[in-house]
Scaffold this motif. Structure first.
Motif, mmCIF file in Angstrom:
data_model
loop_
_atom_site.group_PDB
_atom_site.id
_atom_site.type_symbol
_atom_site.label_atom_id
_atom_site.label_comp_id
_atom_site.label_asym_id
_atom_site.label_seq_id
_atom_site.Cartn_x
_atom_site.Cartn_y
_atom_site.Cartn_z
ATOM 1 N N TRP A 7 0.836 -1.193 0.000
ATOM 2 C CA TRP A 7 0.000 0.000 0.000
ATOM 3 C C TRP A 7 0.872 1.245 0.000
ATOM 4 C CZ3 TRP A 7 0.426 2.579 4.827
ATOM 5 C CH2 TRP A 7 0.930 1.796 5.880
ATOM 6 N N LEU A 8 0.285 2.366 -0.362
ATOM 7 C CA LEU A 8 0.981 3.644 -0.364
ATOM 8 C C LEU A 8 0.574 4.450 0.852
ATOM 9 C CD1 LEU A 8 0.612 4.701 -4.109
ATOM 10 C CD2 LEU A 8 2.635 3.736 -2.989
ATOM 11 N N GLY A 9 1.538 5.168 1.401
ATOM 12 C CA GLY A 9 1.259 6.012 2.548
ATOM 13 C C GLY A 9 2.255 7.147 2.658
ATOM 14 N N VAL A 10 1.971 8.041 3.586
ATOM 15 C CA VAL A 10 2.842 9.192 3.838
ATOM 16 C C VAL A 10 3.514 8.994 5.193
ATOM 17 C CG1 VAL A 10 2.921 11.685 4.229
ATOM 18 C CG2 VAL A 10 1.392 10.737 2.492
ATOM 19 N N GLY A 17 16.321 5.264 13.384
ATOM 20 C CA GLY A 17 16.877 4.903 12.081
ATOM 21 C C GLY A 17 16.242 3.714 11.402
ATOM 22 N N ASP A 18 15.296 3.047 12.062
ATOM 23 C CA ASP A 18 14.623 1.934 11.393
ATOM 24 C C ASP A 18 13.140 1.824 11.727
ATOM 25 O OD1 ASP A 18 14.736 0.731 13.964
ATOM 26 O OD2 ASP A 18 16.492 -0.454 13.439
ATOM 27 N N THR A 19 12.560 2.862 12.313
ATOM 28 C CA THR A 19 11.142 2.836 12.664
ATOM 29 C C THR A 19 10.484 4.162 12.282
ATOM 30 O OG1 THR A 19 11.641 1.383 14.537
ATOM 31 C CG2 THR A 19 9.471 2.421 14.509
ATOM 32 N N VAL A 20 9.387 4.060 11.530
ATOM 33 C CA VAL A 20 8.642 5.237 11.093
ATOM 34 C C VAL A 20 7.144 4.990 11.288
ATOM 35 C CG1 VAL A 20 10.387 5.888 9.375
ATOM 36 C CG2 VAL A 20 8.463 4.438 8.685
ATOM 37 N N TRP A 21 6.376 6.040 11.217
ATOM 38 C CA TRP A 21 4.915 5.963 11.221
ATOM 39 C C TRP A 21 4.447 6.346 9.830
ATOM 40 C CZ3 TRP A 21 1.824 4.637 15.465
ATOM 41 C CH2 TRP A 21 2.522 4.457 16.664
ATOM 42 N N VAL A 22 3.567 5.516 9.251
ATOM 43 C CA VAL A 22 3.082 5.745 7.893
ATOM 44 C C VAL A 22 1.554 5.758 7.894
ATOM 45 C CG1 VAL A 22 3.119 4.941 5.500
ATOM 46 C CG2 VAL A 22 5.111 4.527 6.970
ATOM 47 N N GLN A 23 0.982 6.849 7.369
ATOM 48 C CA GLN A 23 -0.465 6.958 7.244
ATOM 49 C C GLN A 23 -0.871 6.568 5.828
ATOM 50 O OE1 GLN A 23 -2.352 10.507 8.561
ATOM 51 N NE2 GLN A 23 -4.321 9.507 8.318
ATOM 52 N N LYS A 32 2.742 1.998 12.766
ATOM 53 C CA LYS A 32 4.135 2.006 13.186
ATOM 54 C C LYS A 32 4.843 0.914 12.383
ATOM 55 C CE LYS A 32 6.951 2.231 17.345
ATOM 56 N NZ LYS A 32 6.935 2.125 18.814
ATOM 57 N N VAL A 33 5.840 1.308 11.594
ATOM 58 C CA VAL A 33 6.501 0.405 10.658
ATOM 59 C C VAL A 33 7.983 0.279 10.992
ATOM 60 C CG1 VAL A 33 7.067 0.009 8.221
ATOM 61 C CG2 VAL A 33 4.870 1.040 8.832
ATOM 62 N N ARG A 34 8.438 -0.946 11.091
ATOM 63 C CA ARG A 34 9.857 -1.259 11.303
ATOM 64 C C ARG A 34 10.418 -1.696 9.964
ATOM 65 N NH1 ARG A 34 14.492 -3.247 11.818
ATOM 66 N NH2 ARG A 34 15.463 -3.843 13.767
ATOM 67 N N LEU A 35 11.467 -1.011 9.480
ATOM 68 C CA LEU A 35 12.071 -1.381 8.205
ATOM 69 C C LEU A 35 12.662 -2.777 8.302
ATOM 70 C CD1 LEU A 35 11.967 1.805 7.963
ATOM 71 C CD2 LEU A 35 13.846 1.527 6.373
ATOM 72 N N GLU A 36 12.185 -3.639 7.456
ATOM 73 C CA GLU A 36 12.625 -5.026 7.454
ATOM 74 C C GLU A 36 14.023 -5.130 6.840
ATOM 75 O OE1 GLU A 36 10.275 -9.087 6.707
ATOM 76 O OE2 GLU A 36 10.293 -7.726 4.992
ATOM 77 N N LEU A 55 17.237 9.129 7.930
ATOM 78 C CA LEU A 55 15.944 8.576 7.550
ATOM 79 C C LEU A 55 14.885 9.685 7.492
ATOM 80 C CD1 LEU A 55 14.685 5.859 6.787
ATOM 81 C CD2 LEU A 55 14.075 5.557 9.196
ATOM 82 N N TYR A 56 14.939 10.598 8.438
ATOM 83 C CA TYR A 56 14.025 11.740 8.452
ATOM 84 C C TYR A 56 14.186 12.564 7.171
ATOM 85 C CZ TYR A 56 11.622 15.949 10.071
ATOM 86 O OH TYR A 56 10.758 17.011 10.188
ATOM 87 N N ALA A 57 15.427 12.823 6.790
ATOM 88 C CA ALA A 57 15.705 13.655 5.613
ATOM 89 C C ALA A 57 15.136 13.049 4.330
ATOM 90 C CB ALA A 57 17.211 13.879 5.466
ATOM 91 N N VAL A 58 15.150 11.738 4.206
ATOM 92 C CA VAL A 58 14.659 11.120 2.968
ATOM 93 C C VAL A 58 13.190 10.725 3.019
ATOM 94 C CG1 VAL A 58 16.933 10.316 2.221
ATOM 95 C CG2 VAL A 58 15.474 8.790 3.525
ATOM 96 N N LEU A 59 12.601 10.579 4.216
ATOM 97 C CA LEU A 59 11.237 10.063 4.285
ATOM 98 C C LEU A 59 10.176 10.986 4.868
ATOM 99 C CD1 LEU A 59 11.525 6.300 5.267
ATOM 100 C CD2 LEU A 59 11.340 7.346 3.008
ATOM 101 N N GLN A 60 10.530 11.878 5.778
ATOM 102 C CA GLN A 60 9.495 12.676 6.451
ATOM 103 C C GLN A 60 8.628 13.407 5.439
ATOM 104 O OE1 GLN A 60 8.701 12.668 9.704
ATOM 105 N NE2 GLN A 60 7.024 14.084 9.344
ATOM 106 N N GLY A 61 7.311 13.163 5.514
ATOM 107 C CA GLY A 61 6.367 13.820 4.628
ATOM 108 C C GLY A 61 6.313 13.241 3.229
ATOM 109 N N GLN A 62 7.058 12.191 2.974
ATOM 110 C CA GLN A 62 7.140 11.602 1.639
ATOM 111 C C GLN A 62 6.177 10.434 1.483
ATOM 112 O OE1 GLN A 62 9.171 12.976 -0.817
ATOM 113 N NE2 GLN A 62 9.394 14.528 0.790
#
Length: 148
Positions: A7-10, A17-23, A32-36, A55-62
């Protein structure tokens, strides 16, 4: 939405460095997503803040493509994330912000990227004192706060 779908999310938050939240783009609560396949330094250990910042620089808001497979012991969705067709886990390891995750003598999916980063002494691979997170946790425990 089950964990076995793509699925696609923001990305709404980067915990480390290996955990993000994706809506999900279609709405609903963020996951809450852990990079596999990677293991980034704990936020309180050397290289942890740098890994989170990268990770923030490449993913936040993306917008990211989430390919979820299972949940870990902490309830996080284990997933491969791609941004504009590029594997984020491969990038993190290749730039020296994380280790390729191996388990019980099984090769990690990003071992080739790690070998190249080690050869070029990139990021944490230039630091002889860098300690893999699993060894850091065994010695010092986890430094994560609940909810992150």
């Amino acid at each position: 939405m089950t964990s076995a779908h793509a699925w696609l999310g923001v990305v709404t938050h980067v915990s480390d460095g290996d955990t993000v939240w994706v809506q999900p783009l279609q709405g609903g609560e963020a996951f809450k997503v852990r990079l596999e396949g990677i293991d980034a330094p704990e936020i309180c250990q050397p290289w942890g803040p740098q890994a989170r910042a990268a990770l923030y620089a490449v993913l936040q808001g993306q917008v990211v493509d989430v390919q979820g497979h299972a949940r870990d012991n902490y309830g996080r969705l284990l997933a491969k994330l791609s941004r504009q067709g590029h594997d984020v886990g491969a990038w993190m390891v290749g730039q020296g912000y994380a280790w390729s995750y191996s388990f019980q003598h099984h090769a990690g999916v990003y071992d080739a990227q790690q070998a190249l980063a080690q050869t070029h002494r990139l990021g944490l691979f230039a630091d002889a004192r860098a300690l893999q997170p699993r060894w850091f946790r065994k010695r010092f425990g986890s430094c994560h706060t609940p909810g992150n």
